[in-house]
Design a protein around this motif. Sequence first.
Motif, PDB file in Angstrom:
ATOM      1  N   THR A 139       0.825  -1.210   0.000  1.00  0.00           N
ATOM      2  CA  THR A 139       0.000   0.000   0.000  1.00  0.00           C
ATOM      3  C   THR A 139       0.856   1.256   0.000  1.00  0.00           C
ATOM      4  N   ALA A 140       1.868   1.296   0.853  1.00  0.00           N
ATOM      5  CA  ALA A 140       2.708   2.496   0.958  1.00  0.00           C
ATOM      6  C   ALA A 140       3.549   2.708  -0.295  1.00  0.00           C
ATOM      7  N   LEU A 141       4.211   1.651  -0.763  1.00  0.00           N
ATOM      8  CA  LEU A 141       5.129   1.813  -1.893  1.00  0.00           C
ATOM      9  C   LEU A 141       4.397   2.127  -3.188  1.00  0.00           C
ATOM     10  N   GLY A 142       3.106   1.785  -3.264  1.00  0.00           N
ATOM     11  CA  GLY A 142       2.334   2.122  -4.452  1.00  0.00           C
ATOM     12  C   GLY A 142       2.199   3.617  -4.676  1.00  0.00           C
ATOM     13  N   TRP A 143       2.435   4.423  -3.635  1.00  0.00           N
ATOM     14  CA  TRP A 143       2.347   5.880  -3.752  1.00  0.00           C
ATOM     15  C   TRP A 143       3.637   6.524  -4.260  1.00  0.00           C
ATOM     16  N   PHE A 144       4.724   5.750  -4.401  1.00  0.00           N
ATOM     17  CA  PHE A 144       6.027   6.332  -4.711  1.00  0.00           C
ATOM     18  C   PHE A 144       6.669   5.627  -5.895  1.00  0.00           C
ATOM     19  N   PRO A 145       7.416   6.359  -6.723  1.00  0.00           N
ATOM     20  CA  PRO A 145       8.214   5.717  -7.772  1.00  0.00           C
ATOM     21  C   PRO A 145       9.390   4.980  -7.136  1.00  0.00           C
ATOM     22  N   ASP A 146      10.006   4.075  -7.904  1.00  0.00           N
ATOM     23  CA  ASP A 146      11.063   3.218  -7.353  1.00  0.00           C
ATOM     24  C   ASP A 146      12.186   4.014  -6.702  1.00  0.00           C
ATOM     25  N   ARG A 147      12.599   5.096  -7.333  1.00  0.00           N
ATOM     26  CA  ARG A 147      13.759   5.836  -6.810  1.00  0.00           C
ATOM     27  C   ARG A 147      13.467   6.512  -5.473  1.00  0.00           C
ATOM     28  N   ARG A 148      12.191   6.596  -5.088  1.00  0.00           N
ATOM     29  CA  ARG A 148      11.822   7.233  -3.819  1.00  0.00           C
ATOM     30  C   ARG A 148      11.224   6.247  -2.809  1.00  0.00           C
TER      31      ARG A 148
END
Length: 437
Positions: A139-148
């Motif tokens: 859920t959390a990582l879906g809000w951010f691009p890979d580099r962030r």
Amino acid sequence: MPNTELTPAALTDPAAPGPGHRRQAWTVTGLLVVFMMVNFADKSVLGLAADPIRRDLHLSATGFGLANSAFFLLFSLCGAMGGLLADRVRPRRLLLGMALLWSLAQLPMALGGGLSALFLSRIVLGAAEGPAFPVAQHTALGWFPDRRRNLPGALINVGITLGVVLAAPGLTWVIRHHGWRSAFAVVAVAGVVWAAAWAVLGTDRPTRSAVRGAAGRGRSGQRADLPPYRRMLATRTWIGATAGYFCTYWMIALSLVWVPSYLHDGLGYSPTAAAGLVAALWAVNGVALLGQAALTGRLLRRGVASRWARGRVGGITLLVSALGCAALTQAARGPLTVLFLLVGFGLSGAMSTIAVTVVCEVVPDGRRGGALGLMNAVVTTGGLIAPALTGHLVDTQGSTGYRHAVLLAAVLLALGGAASTALIDPARDARRLALTP
């Protein structure tokens, strides 16, 4: 010229952000940090109250270890099922349901349950908490691009650390002044409070695959061009990350269940001093997680390949932890014991964030929840084995059993560190998944 459509970022980055995206992303991340704090406060109760629970319920060390292992009886299976389900339904609903079920599972012991209630409540709690980590990360990582993703991924893990750092002294005080059953009531209330906050503020992040809608989906509702799970689980990156993370979870289980007793019964520290050292151990873990996020993020921004910036950093951290545990088995009580304890148990947690982020580099968005859930199912078997095995060693060998349990942990950490260093290469495996039919 490289085909940018086949890079990990193109395969896994979320849809372009809209108005208020950054604020909502960090609101969700903050709530999920607290989610993991409650999660690990729940887990830590039994270890912190080990002596009075064993005394009141007439449990041997083996019996107590089995009670803790009961938590993991359905934990791994439900973790895999929850991760797979997160690819099909909104994770927001899963997270809300999990938090409420955690609280209900604590009530039997808070209200006076005996040995049977202890085992049953731990099984139910484990089933409810099994999907927590993969679904929270998904859920959390879906809000951010890979580099962030390094920082939010690390912060979710820091929630684990904060949960134990706050729970160790806080719940120890509750146990000493109000009895161990009150500690179960405290964590039950904390779960309900979080669920209320999530119901108001929590939300899911739509991804590119969700925005595309039904077009391009098969009869099952899944994208027809997504690789099957079996291919993703056969990649060297998934295998290396899972091996390293397994060792980390083995250490987490020992830290939650047996380190308080080891410090008290094996090394002679008072319960208050033991609780302080447990809190210090988890504080070091939090520092290691944030330090790893800063280091890997800096290396990635400088163009260092992820196999070095993440895979090698994680592997070397596990190897250093192995040395700390090996040295701990030879040290007498004193400052060096504390140092080796903090190195051996405190640094190993950094691999958990690395394992998640490298798998997210390799796996397309529509398969991320399942891949993380299946990884979690494998690694959390360490939580099933470690408490029961350690309890058996303590019953058969006395205080020497603690030392042998730590020595076994050192061996596992060395193997996991070697596997992570040798196998993790997200860019290579992402290309292979994209190119192989």
